[in-house]
Structure formats: structure tokens, C-alpha cells
Design an enzyme around this catalytic site. Structure first.
Site, PDB file in Angstrom:
ATOM      1  N   ASN A 212       0.841  -1.196   0.000  1.00 33.01           N
ATOM      2  CA  ASN A 212       0.000   0.000   0.000  1.00 33.01           C
ATOM      3  C   ASN A 212       0.874   1.244   0.000  1.00 33.01           C
ATOM      4  O   ASN A 212       2.097   1.152   0.021  1.00 33.01           O
ATOM      5  CB  ASN A 212      -0.979  -0.031   1.185  1.00 33.01           C
ATOM      6  N   ASP A 281      -4.785  -5.774   5.326  1.00 32.93           N
ATOM      7  CA  ASP A 281      -5.928  -6.495   5.895  1.00 32.93           C
ATOM      8  C   ASP A 281      -6.102  -7.842   5.197  1.00 32.93           C
ATOM      9  O   ASP A 281      -6.709  -8.755   5.748  1.00 32.93           O
ATOM     10  CB  ASP A 281      -7.205  -5.661   5.743  1.00 32.93           C
ATOM     11  N   LYS A 291       7.542 -17.671 -10.650  1.00 29.12           N
ATOM     12  CA  LYS A 291       6.837 -16.522 -11.226  1.00 29.12           C
ATOM     13  C   LYS A 291       5.575 -16.993 -11.946  1.00 29.12           C
ATOM     14  O   LYS A 291       5.622 -17.981 -12.689  1.00 29.12           O
ATOM     15  CB  LYS A 291       7.796 -15.829 -12.216  1.00 29.12           C
ATOM     16  N   ASP A 310      -5.527  -9.494  12.846  1.00 32.22           N
ATOM     17  CA  ASP A 310      -5.489  -8.094  13.284  1.00 32.22           C
ATOM     18  C   ASP A 310      -4.607  -8.002  14.536  1.00 32.22           C
ATOM     19  O   ASP A 310      -4.961  -8.494  15.608  1.00 32.22           O
ATOM     20  CB  ASP A 310      -6.919  -7.604  13.570  1.00 32.22           C
ATOM     21  N   ILE A 311      -3.450  -7.396  14.364  1.00 31.66           N
ATOM     22  CA  ILE A 311      -2.456  -7.375  15.451  1.00 31.66           C
ATOM     23  C   ILE A 311      -2.979  -6.547  16.625  1.00 31.66           C
ATOM     24  O   ILE A 311      -2.914  -6.953  17.790  1.00 31.66           O
ATOM     25  CB  ILE A 311      -1.105  -6.789  14.960  1.00 31.66           C
ATOM     26  N   PHE A 332      -3.972   3.549  14.651  1.00 30.28           N
ATOM     27  CA  PHE A 332      -4.136   4.589  13.631  1.00 30.28           C
ATOM     28  C   PHE A 332      -5.137   4.054  12.609  1.00 30.28           C
ATOM     29  O   PHE A 332      -5.243   2.838  12.427  1.00 30.28           O
ATOM     30  CB  PHE A 332      -2.805   4.904  12.946  1.00 30.28           C
ATOM     31  N   LYS A 346     -14.901   1.477  15.998  1.00 24.35           N
ATOM     32  CA  LYS A 346     -13.593   0.892  15.665  1.00 24.35           C
ATOM     33  C   LYS A 346     -12.685   0.843  16.903  1.00 24.35           C
ATOM     34  O   LYS A 346     -11.967  -0.133  17.126  1.00 24.35           O
ATOM     35  CB  LYS A 346     -12.931   1.689  14.538  1.00 24.35           C
ATOM     36  N   LYS A 350     -11.248  -2.697  18.341  1.00 21.72           N
ATOM     37  CA  LYS A 350      -9.803  -2.970  18.444  1.00 21.72           C
ATOM     38  C   LYS A 350      -9.379  -3.090  19.914  1.00 21.72           C
ATOM     39  O   LYS A 350      -8.268  -3.509  20.196  1.00 21.72           O
ATOM     40  CB  LYS A 350      -9.016  -1.839  17.787  1.00 21.72           C
TER      41      LYS A 350
HETATM   42  N1  CTP Z   1      -4.005  -3.192  12.151  1.00 27.29           N
HETATM   43  C1  CTP Z   1      -3.437  -4.312  12.727  1.00 27.29           C
HETATM   44  N2  CTP Z   1      -3.464  -5.505  12.070  1.00 27.29           N
HETATM   45  C2  CTP Z   1      -4.076  -5.620  10.891  1.00 27.29           C
HETATM   46  C3  CTP Z   1      -4.684  -4.486  10.305  1.00 27.29           C
HETATM   47  C4  CTP Z   1      -4.622  -3.275  10.969  1.00 27.29           C
HETATM   48  O1  CTP Z   1      -2.880  -4.191  13.823  1.00 27.29           O
HETATM   49  N3  CTP Z   1      -4.086  -6.795  10.281  1.00 27.29           N
HETATM   50  C5  CTP Z   1      -3.937  -1.914  12.903  1.00 27.29           C
HETATM   51  C6  CTP Z   1      -3.193  -0.833  12.165  1.00 27.29           C
HETATM   52  O2  CTP Z   1      -1.822  -0.819  12.494  1.00 27.29           O
HETATM   53  C7  CTP Z   1      -3.886   0.414  12.633  1.00 27.29           C
HETATM   54  C8  CTP Z   1      -5.313  -0.048  12.783  1.00 27.29           C
HETATM   55  O3  CTP Z   1      -5.255  -1.426  13.049  1.00 27.29           O
HETATM   56  O4  CTP Z   1      -3.452   0.819  13.912  1.00 27.29           O
HETATM   57  C9  CTP Z   1      -6.070   0.194  11.497  1.00 27.29           C
HETATM   58  O5  CTP Z   1      -7.214  -0.509  11.553  1.00 27.29           O
HETATM   59  P1  CTP Z   1      -8.022  -0.944  10.251  1.00 27.29           P
HETATM   60  O6  CTP Z   1      -9.252  -1.639  10.699  1.00 27.29           O
HETATM   61  O7  CTP Z   1      -7.145  -1.633   9.279  1.00 27.29           O
HETATM   62  O8  CTP Z   1      -8.382   0.462   9.758  1.00 27.29           O
HETATM   63  P2  CTP Z   1      -8.441   0.939   8.327  1.00 27.29           P
HETATM   64  O9  CTP Z   1      -7.128   0.814   7.672  1.00 27.29           O
HETATM   65  O10 CTP Z   1      -9.033   2.277   8.419  1.00 27.29           O
HETATM   66  O11 CTP Z   1      -9.403  -0.195   7.721  1.00 27.29           O
HETATM   67  P3  CTP Z   1     -10.930  -0.227   7.241  1.00 27.29           P
HETATM   68  O12 CTP Z   1     -10.837   0.223   5.863  1.00 27.29           O
HETATM   69  O13 CTP Z   1     -11.264  -1.674   7.409  1.00 27.29           O
HETATM   70  O14 CTP Z   1     -11.722   0.673   8.151  1.00 27.29           O
END
Ligand code: CTP
Length: 413
Positions: A212, A281, A291, A310-311, A332, A346, A350
Site C-alpha cells: 500500500n 488487511d 513466477k 489483526d495485530i 491509527f 472501531k 480494536k
Molecule cells: N491493524 C493491525 N493488524 C491488521 C490491520 C490493521 O494491527 N491486520 C492496525 C493498524 O496498524 C492500525 C489499525 O489497526 O493501527 C487500522 O485498523 P483498520 O481496521 O485496518 O483500519 P483501516 O485501515 O481504516 O481499515 P478499514 O478500511 O477496514 O476501516
């Protein structure tokens, strides 16, 4: 909150070595941060850089001599010494270090050194043998022991004298970071911060990957700010070319799975975990060995993606299960127009204490920008911060983390 270096009074001594040109660049960086810089040039430094350059860059008269009546009436060495909040010498030659260590006051810079109550930061630069000489090392130790002088560098590399080894002055940006560490309030001293930054990169095959647009700048800024405020900082970074902030331990990872391992291993020892990384995600279910070839894949190629763990949510769950109050958890989120959404859901999903929503839908904010505009969401509501450089946003986020660390219920058990 004004930027950290805004209106801070810094006396910058430049002593005579090839690296004096880096002192000029340092002046520019400091002035850009809003600092008030008075440059003091030693007699030998005048052979390498001109007063005109430094006067133009600093916007202040440059001091070179104790006995120049004109300079003394305009600048006044005791006033310089009294008003300084920090005395920086960059580059600091072996000679200046020796004279400082022995309390000499035989020119303007050494006199200011004795007269000021301000802390001292040295950025040494010299030939490798001079640096390694036991007398230079003893002189430095003496300055560290007697007046808690801080020393940044020197770095290893090619030296102007033709040798290779320790003795290069660190870059001006690194000296700037060390200055931040000298002038920032030390309200995170004794805390351990685990910070993630950058994108993750999920392999599709041996040559392709899904990633990304995250640059890592925001996470690196949080690491730099936390370190400047005295925290022990470990930065778990996805692929980025950014330089490691001064004094920060860096762990490089590529995939979300690697980031998870690196974070979970270290989270229990941390007083706060700040997940700035844009963790994927989804990842390809199976990375193809070798390849993927067009002749095999045909006109259309379907990749099956599966969710990554999701960490942050894992940390939130573990903390709840352990009935522990630490680490403080900060997430974030990349949002289009965060003001238009309720982010409380959210935050709860989390299980974190604060959620910082970047506005990625506007210019001057979010991915790869040097500035950011964020909304900080906590259990009691949200707060919009004005757009500012990422380092400033980082400090403002940390200002909101400090009371969480101090809450009696969130101290480690
Ligand atoms: N995060 C994480 N592990 C993941 C994905 C995200 O720990 N596999 C953490 C990121 O480091 C960040 C937060 O979760 O702190 C972001 O959450 P996320 O739900 O991914 O938010 P968005 O990127 O805004 O996703 P969405 O489009 O699903 O709202």
C-alpha cells in the site's frame, strides 16, 4: 502547542574542520524549526566557512572574537552564555574537546562554554586516530562525567584525511534529532514504546507483491518524538527507505505475519504500543513459488485473498483476557473524511485506548505527505487537531498518551 524548537535559544559553536560546512546546513535546519540560533565561529573554523554564510542563514550576527569591540557591543559573550538554552558544538574538533575538558577560556567559544549554565551537545569530527587517541577519549569522558555533556557520533566512513573509520561528523539531520532530545521535556523517561510503521508487503509470487502507499513517515515521526522525550523505543518497520531515528532500535519486517510475530514478542514488555503501520488487511492465500506466467494464467488472473490477523485487536483481546492495564494501546486508521464517521465502534472493536484517524482524502494529509490532519478518538469523545508537520502531530498524540501511562490503573503490575 508550539513546535518543539520554536523560539528556543541555541548557541552553535563551529570549530575548524572540513565538516564545518555541515554546521551551515544545521543552522538552516534549526532556523526552519523556528529556533533562534547564534553562531560562534572559532578562528580556525573561519578557514572553512564564512561569517557571511552563517549570518545569512541564522539571521543573526556571527560571533568570532572576544576582543572585537563592535561584536561585543552587539552580541556580548556573557549575554550569549546566559541566554543559551543549549550549547551545541558541531563539528567539535579534538582541540575544542580538549580545551573544553580542561576548562580553558582562551577564545570566545571556550569562554562561553565556561560561562553558560546550558547543557552541552558535541558532534565530534576528526581523523580516526585522533578520535581513538586515549587523550581524546579521556577528554570526552571528562565532559560527560563533569557536566553530563551529550555526544552524537562520530559515524564510520570515509574521512576527509583519506582514512576510513570513525571520525565523520554525523549528518546535520542527526544533530537536529540529538538537539530535540536535549530540549524536549523528558516525560517519557523510563517508558518503553513499541511503535510500528510503514506498509506491509504480501507476496503474490517470487517477484510480485501486494502493498500500500504508506511511506512510514508518520510512524517514524512518532518513534523520533517518543525517543526525544526519553522513552526506550523499538520501531517495527515494514519496507521503507527512511532512516532510523537516532537512538531507536529498529526491527525490519515485510509481511503482516512477520509484523505480528515481532510485535507480540515485544508487547508485554512495553508500556505503550502505537500501531501506526498500515498493515495489510488481506494477503494472497498462497504465495506462488517462482513466477506466475501469462501463458499459464491466461487472459484473467484471479487471486484469492484471505484476511490477515489483526495485530492491534489481538493485543486488545490479550490485554482484556489478562485483566492487565498495560500496555497502553494506540491505533491509527486511514479514513476518508474522519469527521464524518463515528470511530467509537472501531476503537471498541480494536480494544485500544486511542485511535488516531488520518484524513487520507485530502491534500497535505495521510500517505506520503509531510503533514497530517488527524482526529483523535478516545473513550470520552474525539478531538480534531489542526494540520501540522507529522513530527508535531506525533508530539500531540504523545501528549494524549502520557496521562494514560500515568493513570494508576495502567501501571504495570
Ligand atoms: N491493524 C493491525 N493488524 C491488521 C490491520 C490493521 O494491527 N491486520 C492496525 C493498524 O496498524 C492500525 C489499525 O489497526 O493501527 C487500522 O485498523 P483498520 O481496521 O485496518 O483500519 P483501516 O485501515 O481504516 O481499515 P478499514 O478500511 O477496514 O476501516
Amino acid at each position: 502547542m508550539p513546535p518543539l524548537l520554536q523560539d528556543r535559544r541555541i548557541v552553535l559553536g563551529i570549530s575548524g574542520g572540513i565538516a564545518a560546512y555541515k554546521g551551515a546546513e544545521l543552522v538552516r535546519l534549526l532556523v526552519r524549526e523556528g529556533a533562534r540560533v547564534n553562531v560562534v565561529l572559532t578562528e580556525s573554523a573561519r578557514q572553512f566557512v564564512t561569517e557571511l554564510t552563517l549570518q545569512t542563514l541564522s539571521g543573526n550576527p556571527v560571533a568570532t572574537s572576544l576582543f572585537d569591540l563592535d561584536q561585543e557591543s552587539k552580541i556580548g559573550h556573557i549575554r550569549l552564555a546566559d541566554e543559551a538554552e543549549l550549547l551545541v558544538v558541531a563539528p567539535a574538533t579534538a582541540d575544542v574537546i580538549a580545551r573544553f575538558a580542561h576548562g580553558l577560556a582562551n577564545d570566545l567559544l571556550t569562554t562561553i562554554h565556561l560561562a553558560t549554565r546550558a547543557p552541552l551537545l558535541l558532534a565530534p569530527a576528526m581523523n580516526v586516530h585522533m578520535w581513538e587517541h586515549p587523550l581524546t577519549q579521556a577528554n570526552l569522558r571528562r565532559l560527560v562525567d563533569t557536566e553530563s555533556a551529550r555526544v552524537v557520533g562520530p559515524a564510520d566512513g570515509e574521512l576527509a584525511c583519506g582514512y576510513t573509520g570513525a571520525g565523520r561528523m554525523v549528518g546535520p539531520a542527526t544533530v537536529l534529532e540529538a538537539i530535540e532530545g536535549c530540549l524536549a521535556k523528558q516525560d517519557l523517561a523510563g517508558e518503553r514504546f513499541l511503535i510500528t510503521a510503514g506498509p506491509t508487503c504480501e507476496p503474490v509470487d517470487a517477484v510480485r507483491a501486494l502493498t500500500n502507499r504508506s511511506s512510514g513517515k508518520m510512524g517514524f515521526a512518532v518513534a523520533r518524538a517518543a525517543r526525544a522525550r526519553g522513552a526506550d523505543v523499538t520501531l517495527v518497520a515494514g519496507p521503507t527507505a527512511l532512516e532510523t531515528p537516532l537512538g531507536v532500535e529498529r526491527v525490519d519486517v515485510r509481511t503482516a505475519a512477520q509484523m505480528k510475530v515481532a510485535v507480540l514478542e515485544r508487547a508485554t514488555a512495553a508500556s505503550a504500543v502505537v500501531m501506526v503501520a498500515a498493515v495489510a488487511d488481506y494477503r494472497p492465500e498462497k504465495a506462488v513459488a517462482g513466477k506466475i506466467r501469462k501463458e499459464k494464467a491466461g487472459e484473467a488472473l484471479t487471486l484469492r485473498l484471505v484476511r490477515t490477523d489483526d495485530i492491534l485487536a489481538t493485543l486488545g483481546r490479550e490485554r482484556r483476557a489478562a485483566r492487565a492495564a498495560t500496555p497502553v494501546l494506540v491505533g491509527f486508521a486511514a479514513e476518508w473524511a474522519p469527521a464524518a464517521r463515528s470511530l467509537g465502534a472501531k476503537l471498541r472493536a480494536k480494544g485500544c485506548d486511542l485511535l488516531v484517524a488520518n484524513d487520507i482524502g485530502e491534500a497535505g494529509s495521510g500517505f506520503d505527505s509531510d503533514t497530517n490532519r488527524v482526529r483523535i478518538v478516545g473513550p470520552d469523545g474525539s478531538e480534531d487537531l489542526a494540520r501540522a508537520p507529522k513530527l508535531e502531530i506525533a508530539h500531540q498524540v504523545l501528549d494524549r498518551v502520557v496521562p494514560l501511562l500515568r493513570r494508576p490503573a495502567t501501571r504495570p503490575r
